[in-house]
Each structure stands twice: as structure tokens, then as C-alpha cells.
Write a protein that holds these residues in place. Structure first.
Motif, PDB file in Angstrom:
ATOM      1  N   CYS A   1      62.651 -41.105  58.513  1.00  0.00           N
ATOM      2  CA  CYS A   1      62.686 -40.560  59.881  1.00  0.00           C
ATOM      3  C   CYS A   1      62.520 -39.041  59.782  1.00  0.00           C
ATOM      4  N   VAL A   2      61.542 -38.507  60.517  1.00  0.00           N
ATOM      5  CA  VAL A   2      61.226 -37.075  60.446  1.00  0.00           C
ATOM      6  C   VAL A   2      61.229 -36.504  61.862  1.00  0.00           C
ATOM      7  N   GLY A   3      61.938 -35.337  62.079  1.00  0.00           N
ATOM      8  CA  GLY A   3      61.959 -34.664  63.394  1.00  0.00           C
ATOM      9  C   GLY A   3      61.269 -33.291  63.339  1.00  0.00           C
ATOM     10  N   GLN A   4      60.939 -32.733  64.540  1.00  0.00           N
ATOM     11  CA  GLN A   4      60.309 -31.419  64.641  1.00  0.00           C
ATOM     12  C   GLN A   4      61.409 -30.361  64.698  1.00  0.00           C
ATOM     13  N   THR A   5      61.349 -29.316  63.817  1.00  0.00           N
ATOM     14  CA  THR A   5      62.403 -28.283  63.755  1.00  0.00           C
ATOM     15  C   THR A   5      62.157 -27.196  64.805  1.00  0.00           C
ATOM     16  N   CYS A   6      63.235 -26.417  65.163  1.00  0.00           N
ATOM     17  CA  CYS A   6      63.129 -25.317  66.140  1.00  0.00           C
ATOM     18  C   CYS A   6      62.379 -24.142  65.519  1.00  0.00           C
ATOM     19  N   PRO A   7      61.519 -23.421  66.310  1.00  0.00           N
ATOM     20  CA  PRO A   7      60.826 -22.229  65.784  1.00  0.00           C
ATOM     21  C   PRO A   7      61.804 -21.084  65.570  1.00  0.00           C
ATOM     22  N   SER A   8      61.499 -20.201  64.630  1.00  0.00           N
ATOM     23  CA  SER A   8      62.390 -19.061  64.351  1.00  0.00           C
ATOM     24  C   SER A   8      62.191 -17.971  65.412  1.00  0.00           C
ATOM     25  N   LYS A   9      63.259 -17.210  65.681  1.00  0.00           N
ATOM     26  CA  LYS A   9      63.261 -16.085  66.646  1.00  0.00           C
ATOM     27  C   LYS A   9      63.717 -14.829  65.926  1.00  0.00           C
TER      28      LYS A   9
ATOM     29  N   CYS B   1      66.901 -26.451  71.216  1.00  0.00           N
ATOM     30  CA  CYS B   1      67.041 -25.301  70.332  1.00  0.00           C
ATOM     31  C   CYS B   1      67.805 -24.198  71.035  1.00  0.00           C
ATOM     32  N   GLU B   2      68.894 -23.720  70.474  1.00  0.00           N
ATOM     33  CA  GLU B   2      69.646 -22.593  70.984  1.00  0.00           C
ATOM     34  C   GLU B   2      69.824 -21.600  69.850  1.00  0.00           C
ATOM     35  N   TYR B   3      69.937 -20.318  70.158  1.00  0.00           N
ATOM     36  CA  TYR B   3      69.942 -19.256  69.157  1.00  0.00           C
ATOM     37  C   TYR B   3      71.154 -18.374  69.328  1.00  0.00           C
ATOM     38  N   VAL B   4      71.587 -17.733  68.250  1.00  0.00           N
ATOM     39  CA  VAL B   4      72.675 -16.751  68.236  1.00  0.00           C
ATOM     40  C   VAL B   4      72.136 -15.502  67.554  1.00  0.00           C
ATOM     41  N   CYS B   5      72.351 -14.353  68.249  1.00  0.00           N
ATOM     42  CA  CYS B   5      71.850 -13.104  67.686  1.00  0.00           C
ATOM     43  C   CYS B   5      72.610 -12.733  66.438  1.00  0.00           C
ATOM     44  N   ASN B   6      71.900 -12.200  65.476  1.00  0.00           N
ATOM     45  CA  ASN B   6      72.514 -11.727  64.245  1.00  0.00           C
ATOM     46  C   ASN B   6      72.976 -10.297  64.466  1.00  0.00           C
ATOM     47  N   ALA B   7      74.248  -9.951  64.061  1.00  0.00           N
ATOM     48  CA  ALA B   7      74.766  -8.581  64.203  1.00  0.00           C
ATOM     49  C   ALA B   7      73.883  -7.634  63.393  1.00  0.00           C
ATOM     50  N   PRO B   8      73.593  -6.441  63.875  1.00  0.00           N
ATOM     51  CA  PRO B   8      74.144  -5.835  65.128  1.00  0.00           C
ATOM     52  C   PRO B   8      73.209  -6.048  66.305  1.00  0.00           C
ATOM     53  N   TRP B   9      72.370  -7.125  66.313  1.00  0.00           N
ATOM     54  CA  TRP B   9      71.432  -7.353  67.410  1.00  0.00           C
ATOM     55  C   TRP B   9      72.082  -8.130  68.532  1.00  0.00           C
ATOM     56  N   ASP B  10      71.440  -8.040  69.713  1.00  0.00           N
ATOM     57  CA  ASP B  10      72.003  -8.708  70.886  1.00  0.00           C
ATOM     58  C   ASP B  10      70.868  -9.031  71.835  1.00  0.00           C
TER      59      ASP B  10
ATOM     60  N   ASN C   1      66.608 -12.924  77.409  1.00  0.00           N
ATOM     61  CA  ASN C   1      65.522 -13.869  77.071  1.00  0.00           C
ATOM     62  C   ASN C   1      65.543 -14.200  75.580  1.00  0.00           C
ATOM     63  N   MET C   2      66.720 -14.394  75.038  1.00  0.00           N
ATOM     64  CA  MET C   2      66.820 -14.609  73.590  1.00  0.00           C
ATOM     65  C   MET C   2      66.038 -15.848  73.147  1.00  0.00           C
ATOM     66  N   ASN C   3      66.038 -17.019  73.893  1.00  0.00           N
ATOM     67  CA  ASN C   3      65.333 -18.230  73.483  1.00  0.00           C
ATOM     68  C   ASN C   3      63.830 -18.047  73.468  1.00  0.00           C
ATOM     69  N   SER C   4      63.416 -16.949  74.129  1.00  0.00           N
ATOM     70  CA  SER C   4      61.963 -16.720  74.159  1.00  0.00           C
ATOM     71  C   SER C   4      61.543 -15.654  73.171  1.00  0.00           C
ATOM     72  N   ASP C   5      62.261 -14.531  73.178  1.00  0.00           N
ATOM     73  CA  ASP C   5      61.813 -13.419  72.326  1.00  0.00           C
ATOM     74  C   ASP C   5      62.811 -13.013  71.269  1.00  0.00           C
ATOM     75  N   GLY C   6      63.950 -13.649  71.179  1.00  0.00           N
ATOM     76  CA  GLY C   6      64.936 -13.313  70.164  1.00  0.00           C
ATOM     77  C   GLY C   6      65.884 -12.234  70.648  1.00  0.00           C
ATOM     78  N   CYS C   7      66.414 -11.450  69.730  1.00  0.00           N
ATOM     79  CA  CYS C   7      67.424 -10.445  70.032  1.00  0.00           C
ATOM     80  C   CYS C   7      66.832  -9.043  69.886  1.00  0.00           C
ATOM     81  N   GLU C   8      67.315  -8.065  70.778  1.00  0.00           N
ATOM     82  CA  GLU C   8      66.810  -6.700  70.739  1.00  0.00           C
ATOM     83  C   GLU C   8      67.821  -5.796  70.048  1.00  0.00           C
ATOM     84  N   ALA C   9      67.362  -4.609  69.709  1.00  0.00           N
ATOM     85  CA  ALA C   9      68.247  -3.623  69.067  1.00  0.00           C
ATOM     86  C   ALA C   9      69.229  -3.044  70.089  1.00  0.00           C
ATOM     87  N   ASN C  10      70.475  -2.705  69.619  1.00  0.00           N
ATOM     88  CA  ASN C  10      71.515  -2.127  70.474  1.00  0.00           C
ATOM     89  C   ASN C  10      71.439  -0.605  70.344  1.00  0.00           C
ATOM     90  N   THR C  11      70.976   0.043  71.434  1.00  0.00           N
ATOM     91  CA  THR C  11      70.802   1.499  71.381  1.00  0.00           C
ATOM     92  C   THR C  11      72.106   2.235  71.496  1.00  0.00           C
TER      93      THR C  11
END
Length: 821
Positions: free
Chosen positions: A707-715, A728-737, A742-752
């Protein structure tokens, strides 16, 4: 009704008739009975009835009529009777079984018997058959059953042909036995003649002679088996011994040694008890027979000289030391007054120990003191010497002594003394009292054709010198051939016999050369060739009886015999129908002859052999015999989940069991392949499945069982944190947020704003960055706890390196701007 009659004694006899009738009150017989059910019923005519109540006692209403003993079915009859079983329809009866069926039902197989048959009747059965030897009827202890009665030990020994000692074998019932057949009566011993047989072991010639103490000569006596034996000789005596009454007499020297004598003639009994006069020899000088101080008879001894004689012998005078003739050392004082003989004159002169005497010139005859010399004369040297002679006694003289004058003084032996006159053909030789030996003369017969010579043995007997076995002879018997001497003086030939003349011979006689001369009968003579399968038998002129041959077929197993009758025909005697036979078919049993010369049995069948049976065949006894296949044979036990199936040698196929796993969600089936492996049928790649990973979607079988499934794309700057629902749900890696939402679409941005983790605000002290120990969230803004921008008035201190919360006065230390008590 009941009939009455008078017996011969006058008594009234009441007879019960086979029907019931009744009389009405008028005394007339009518159908009153029929109108009174159960009271009385005429059973002879079978009156109409509608039920058993309409019939009298003991009757049944069957098919509308009353009848005693009649029936409508087997349920109306009492076993062993059945409806119609006796041969009459609608009547209870029992069909009697045959004698053979009775025997089989009662498991009897031989002899006569009396027993209740299947109908409960006592019957006699003429025979249930016969037994095959060694079994006898009742022999096993059960009546009418074939069994074998074990023989006694004596019977066992007799059958084995043994009469003594232990034996082992199989008795007539096939049982192994070890018995002792007893002992033999003396002089018989067990095994002397043959193993297990009493017999007398014949003595050898030497044993026979020894039993009578004989070492030589003939012996005629009973041996140890009681048989008279006439033995020609117990053996010869070694020279110079002679045979005397079966005893080898010792030689003269042996007799002298045995008696301790060494000289002179001696008369005594020898080792065989025979009186003998023997010469024990002469003594070696200086010893003489009977000499010496003891003077032993017939014993050599030495008599010493006198001093005067020793002085003369020494030839010295004065003090003299010398050895006498007996070897004794002697010391003497010798004078010259004794001249040694008459040939010298004394006294003499002693000069330096030596005596010298003048010659006696007038001396005549002298004496040299030797008995066995004569005509003694003086010599020029002063000595005396004579002519020597001897006087040895012969076998018939006790003594013979020299007289000194050339003669002998003889003492003759008595006339009863045995001697040997030196003549072979005399016996009982005896001394004649005058010194001579004489025997009684006899002669021996002339030699036969198988003797070279017959010589006297000197004992009154004769010794035959037999011819060799190569010499031809004639034993005088016409019915012997190749006659030869037998080496013991007899002539023997190889015996043969001529048959008695047969019916076609007038006479038969031996020709002496191993053949026979027959005088044949003429061809007109009737005869019998002893062959029942010929007829019109006649002699053929050559001594043979012959008829015209014909043949009869061999008797089969159900014929006792098929024999020619000698007249050109055949006589057949068929076996009885009780005889066991074999109809040639293994698939029949209880085969019996039919009394007409044929054999038949009850047929049956056996199943076909299975894959682990080489064959299944009828055994002719109603059963089947299976020959099982060897354990090396490959088979199929019909179980897919076993492998290396092999026959077990007992007719069964078995393999080594194994199992296969259950199919997974992408396998349609997993089954055993019968070879120790598993056969898998995979599902198609269109089948939905669950690969167990909540972060893949959609899951599908791949056609290979997985049995083979389709994996979530990386962000960017995020990690997959799916919930296991397939989305597919994502969690930002510190220190990003996710500062734009729009994290599920473009990922996490830098914290200014590095003072605030969440893009300009804080929600708890733990969300302040980078050091939650130095900051707290104050109204959405991270504040440094260790400076004047702290939210709370007090509660932290700075120890110079870190900012720690105060928990009491014990933690107070100098600080800059702190307020710990």
C-alpha cells in the motif's frame, strides 16, 4: 369342544380339538358364538371379524377374518418366526437354516454336533467339515473347532527321531519347544551312534586290548558293547621282546635291571609272570659276580687281595703304600718271603723296596689262579700263565663254571623251564634237563590265493603274509566282479545282483563280469505292464511287457482320483461336498466341492489400492491383503499446507505441515502451494488501502502487494505536522512564523521584530525570544525582566550573568534594579 373317550384302563380322557364350538341353551350348535365376541369362536373356517375383539382367545383378526397363527406382517410373529417364514403365506413360521449355516452361525468348523438351530429347534448336524493335519476336531480344547493338541515331550522326541539328551525344535502345532529326551541305559551313551540317539561307541582296537590288559597277540572276548570281538593282534612287541599270553615280555637286560641284578644267570618270573632263566652279564674286573664284602647273589662286587697278595702285586718290600684292586688305599709292610708263584724261590732279596726272587728252574706245572685257563706253565719272566677259555651257560643251564682244566662244571636247568629252540615251527619249548631245549613240532597250512606265505609264529600259531590288494583273484561268486585280494588274505569282488526275471523273462543269471544273462519270454505271452493306462499287454520278445497306451485327465481338487481302468477307460471318484477346496479365485471364500467334481465359493471384492498401497488383493478367506508402499514413495495427502508428502509404510500418505500468513489489504489471497511455500495473488493498483501513515493521501495498492500513499509537499521554514487524517498541516520552524497567515501555501516568513516571536506581539512569557529567562510578555510586548522595563514591580534579580526569579529572602543577592527582599 372337548371329545371324551375311555382309555384302556377305563379312565375318562378329554381331548382338546383344534376348534372351538359352543352350544346354545337349547343344546343345538349355531352361530351364537359368533354373536358373542370373545366368548367362543370357531377358528376352523375363519369367520368374518372387524377387530381382534371379534375373535376368540389366541386368535387375531387379519384381513377381515379370524385365524389362530395367521398373520398380516412380521410384527404379528414372535422371533425367530416371521410372516411366511415357514413357507406358508400369511402364516408365522421359521425357515430352518442349513447344516452349513448352523455351523457358520455357531462358529463351528468340524465334526458332528447337536444344537438349537435358528428356529430354536434342537437338531443334529452330520458334520461341520474336517480339519487339516496337524489340527484335529476339538484338538484346541473347544468342541467342534479345529485345533492342534500339543504333543507330549515323549511324542515330540519320537517324532523328531531322538531318544536321549536335550533337543530344540518346532512341535506339530508349530510351537517352539525345548525338551530333554532322557538318558541311555549303560553301556549305551547318548550320541555315540548319532546325535540324540542311544548307542554304544565301539572301542578302538587299542581300547579293547587295554580293557583286558593285553599289549600283544590275538584277543577274542566281549567288548564294552557286549559284542564278541576276535582281534587278530593287539600289536607286535618291540624287539627283542616276545609276546606271552598277550603280554610283551621284557628283555633279559630289562628283567635284570628290574630285579637289581647285573651278573650271572638268574631264574625268576618276568613282568608277564613267566619263569625265565636269564644271563645278567659279566662283571668288569676287578669286580666279580657275587664278590665284595657282602657277597650279593648276581651282583658285581670286588674282593680285596690279602696283604701278601697285595705285596706281591705291588712288587715292593718294606713299608709300602698302594691301592688294592678294589681301589682301596692300603699301607703295608712287605717282606720278600712269599714268592708270587711256584715259578720263583723264596726267600728273596729286598733292594730299594723291590723283592727279587731266583727262578725255580725245576718248577713243573703252575697255577695262575685263573679258573678259566688251563695248561698253566712257568714263563721266563717268573710268571705263570695258561690258555684262556670260557664257560657261559645256555638258556637251559643254570650255571656253567670253568674247572681250570679246559672244561666246564655245568648245572642244568629243570625240564619244566621255558626256552626257545630256535625253530619257528615248534611251540611249548622246554628244557630237557640235560641242558638242551626241545619243542613240539607243528606245521602251517598252505597259503591261499591271497596269501604270499603262512609262517609258524613259534607259539603254535601261524602268521599269514597277505597278498597286496592289487592282486587279482576269484572269490568263487558268479555275482561279483573285479575280484581282488583285500589285504587281509581274503578275496572279495564288487557284489552285484541280477534282478529276478520279470513276467517276460524265463530266467536271469550273473555272468561274473558285472553283467546279467536273460532268457526272454516269447511274444505270445500275455503279461501286465503294471500300467493301468495301457491295455492288451503282451511280451515283446526282448523281456519287456508293453500295452497300447492311453491317458486319463489328472484329478482336480474335487476329485479323489481319476484313474485308468486298464481297459482303455477312466474311473472317477468325486470328493464329498464337505471337502474344502480352492476354486482358483482369490476373491471367493468358504470354497467347497459340490460332490460332482467342481469347486465353488462365495464371491466378494476388495477396494482398489490407494496411492500408498502397491496392491490390495483378496486373501481367499473373505478378507483383503494390502501390500503397503515403501516410505520412500512420493504421494499427495490432499493437504496443500503440507510438503514432502511420503507414504508412511502403513498405507497412509502424510506430509510435513506448514502455514501461510493471512493476506494483507493489498493481497487477494495467500495459499499454500504444497511445496513448503505460499502462492500470493496481489490486489490491483486501483484498490484503496491504508498505508498506516496519516500524512499520505490518497493511499492505493501498487499491484505488488504493498500500500503506497502520496506524501505532503515541503514548505519553506516549516515542518509537516499532519494530524493523521490524510490532510497536510505545517508548523513553522523557530525562529520563523506565519506572519501572513498563508503557511500551508507559502510556508513561514522571517520575524523582523526579534523581540516578539509572533510578528509584533506576544501571548505568554514562553513566546518571548530569545531568552525566556530574561523576558516576559507585557501587553503583547516582550520585556527584559532584568531592567527597568519589567512589567511587574518585583520578582526577578540579576546576579550579574542571568536573570532569575526571586522565591524568597534566601535568594536575595545584590542586583541592579532588583527588589528581592
Amino acid at each position: 369342544m372337548r371329545a371324551r373317550r375311555r382309555s384302556s384302563t377305563g379312565r375318562l380322557v378329554v381331548m382338546a380339538l383344534s376348534f372351538c364350538a359352543c352350544l346354545d341353551f337349547r343344546g343345538a350348535e349355531d352361530d351364537y358364538c359368533a354373536r358373542r365376541p370373545g366368548f367362543c369362536q370357531d377358528t376352523r373356517t375363519g369367520r368374518a371379524c372387524g377387530g381382534d375383539g371379534d375373535c376368540g382367545s389366541g386368535a387375531k383378526c387379519c384381513e377381515g377374518r379370524c385365524a389362530i397363527g395367521n398373520c398380516c406382517g412380521d410384527e404379528d410373529c414372535t422371533a425367530p418366526a416371521s410372516c411366511g417364514g415357514g413357507g406358508t403365506a400369511k402364516t408365522c413360521g421359521c425357515a430352518p437354516e442349513t447344516d452349513q449355516d448352523s455351523c457358520q452361525r455357531l462358529n463351528k468348523d468340524c465334526g458332528q454336533m447337536s444344537a438349537l438351530d435358528n428356529c430354536g429347534k434342537f437338531r443334529n448336524v452330520s458334520t461341520c467339515g474336517s480339519c487339516v493335519d496337524p489340527k484335529t476336531c476339538g484338538g484346541g480344547g473347544e468342541p467342534n473347532r479345529c485345533g492342534c493338541t500339543p504333543e507330549s515331550d515323549v511324542e515330540f522326541c519320537v517324532r523328531e527321531g531322538k531318544d536321549c539328551g536335550p533337543i530344540s525344535g518346532t512341535d506339530r502345532c508349530g510351537v517352539g519347544r525345548s525338551v530333554n529326551c532322557g538318558a541311555c541305559t549303560a553301556p549305551l551313551t547318548c550320541g555315540a551312534a548319532a546325535p540324540g540317539k542311544c548307542g554304544c561307541g565301539a572301542q578302538t582296537d587299542s581300547q579293547f586290548c587295554a580293557s583286558y590288559g593285553k599289549t600283544c597277540g590275538p584277543l577274542k572276548a566281549n567288548d564294552s558293547c557286549g559284542a564278541l570281538r576276535d582281534l587278530a593282534s593287539c600289536g607286535p612287541c618291540a624287539s627283542p621282546r616276545n609276546c606271552f599270553s598277550g603280554c610283551c615280555a621284557e628283555s633279559d637286560p630289562e628283567m635284570c635291571v628290574r630285579l637289581g641284578k647285573d651278573c650271572g644267570r638268574l631264574t625268576a618270573a618276568d613282568n608277564c609272570g613267566q619263569s625265565r632263566n636269564v644271563d645278567c652279564g659279566t662283571c668288569t674286573p676287578p669286580k666279580t659276580c657275587g664278590g665284595g664284602p657282602d657277597g650279593g647273589l648276581n651282583v658285581c662286587g670286588c674282593t680285596p687281595e690279602s696283604d701278601a697278595d697285595l705285596c706281591n702285586t705291588a712288587g715292593s718290600c718294606g713299608a709300602t703304600s698302594t691301592t688294592d684292586r678294589c681301589g682301596n688305599a692300603r699301607s703295608l709292610s712287605c717282606t720278600c718271603n712269599n714268592p708270587p708263584n711256584v715259578c720263583l724261590i723264596g726267600p728273596g732279596t729286598c733292594n730299594a723296596g723291590t723283592c727279587s726272587y731266583p727262578l725255580n728252574l725245576d718248577a713243573g706245572p703252575c697255577d695262575d689262579n685263573k679258573p678259566c685257563t688251563y695248561a698253566d706253565r712257568c714263563a721266563s719272566d717268573g710268571g705263570c700263565s695258561g690258555t684262556a677259555y670260557s664257560c657261559a651257560p645256555n638258556q637251559c643251564q643254570d650255571t656253567s663254571a670253568c674247572t681250570g682244566d679246559g672244561g666246564c662244571a655245568v648245572t642244568n636247568s629243570p625240564a619244566s623251564r621255558s626256552c626257545d629252540d630256535g625253530i619257528a615251527c615248534t611251540y611249548t619249548d622246554r628244557c630237557n634237563g640235560d641242558g638242551g631245549c626241545l619243542g613240539a613240532a607243528y606245521s602251517c597250512r598252505a597259503p591261499t590265493q591271497c596269501e604270499d606265505a603262512v609262517n609258524c609264529d613259534g607259539d603254535g600259531g601261524c602268521i599269514a603274509v597277505n597278498s597286496p590288494t592289487t592282486r587279482a583273484c576269484n572269490d568263487g561268486t558268479a555275482c561279483s566282479r573285479t575280484d581282488r585280494c583285500d589285504g587281509t588274505g581274503g578275496c572279495t569282488g564288487t557284489a552285484y545282483g541280477c534282478p529276478a526275471p520279470n513276467q517276460c523273462q524265463d530266467s536271469i543269471s550273473c555272468d561274473g563280469d558285472g553283467g546279467c544273462i536273460a532268457v526272454n519270454s516269447p511274444t505270445t505271452r500275455a503279461c501286465n505292464d503294471s500300467n493301468s493306462c495301457t491295455h492288451t499287454d503282451r511280451c515283446n520278445g526282448s523281456g519287456v511287457c508293453a500295452g497300447t497306451a492311453y491317458s486319463c485327465p489328472a484329478a482336480n481338487q474335487c476329485q479323489d482320483s481319476v484313474t485308468c481302468n486298464g481297459l482303455g477307460g477312466c474311473t472317477v471318484i468325486n470328493s464329498p461336498n464337505t471337502r474344502v477346496c480352492n476354486d482358483g479365485s482369490a476373491c471367493t471364500h468358504t470354497d467347497r466341492c459340490n460332490g460332482a467334481g467342481s469347486c465353488s465359493g462365495t464371491s466378494y471384492t476388495c477396494p482398489a489400492p490407494n496411492q500408498c498401497q502397491d496392491s490390495v488383493t483378496c486373501n481367499g478367506l473373505g478378507g483383503c491383503t494390502a501390500v503397503n508402499s515403501p516410505t520412500t514413495r512420493v504421494c499427495n495427502d490432499s493437504n496443500a499446507c503440507s510438503h514432502t508428502d511420503r507414504c508412511n509404510g502403513s498405507g497412509t500418505c502424510a506430509g510435513t505441515a506448514y502455514t501461510c500468513p493471512a493476506p494483507n489489504q493489498c493481497q487477494d489471497s495467500v495459499t499454500c502451494d504444497g511445496l513448503g511455500g505460499c502462492s500470493v495473488v496481489n490486489s490491483t493498483n486501483t484498490r484503496a488501502c491504508n498505508d498506516g501513515n496519516g500524512c499520505t493521501n490518497p493511499d492505493r495498492c501498487n499491484g505488488s502487494g504493498s500500500c503506497v500513499g502520496q506524501t505532503c509537499p515541503s514548505k519553506p521554514n516549516a515542518s509537516n505536522a499532519c494530524t493523521g487524517t490524510g490532510s497536510c498541516e505545517y508548523v513553522c520552524n523557530a525562529p520563523w512564523d506565519d506572519c501572513n497567515g498563508n503557511m500551508n501555501s507559502d510556508g513561514c516568513e522571517a520575524n523582523t521584530n526579534r523581540d516578539n516571536q509572533h510578528c509584533g506581539g506576544c501571548f505568554a512569557a514562553t513566546n518571548c525570544w530569545p531568552d525566556v529567562d530574561r523576558y516576559e510578555c507585557c501587553g503583547g510586548t516582550c520585556r527584559d525582566l532584568c531592567n527597568t522595563n519589567a512589567c511587574n514591580s518585583c520578582g526577578f534579580f540579576q546576579d550579574g550573568t542571568t536573570c532569575n526569579q526571586c522565591f524568597g529572602a534566601t535568594n536575595s543577592t545584590p542586583n541592579a534594579g532588583g527588589c528581592c527582599p
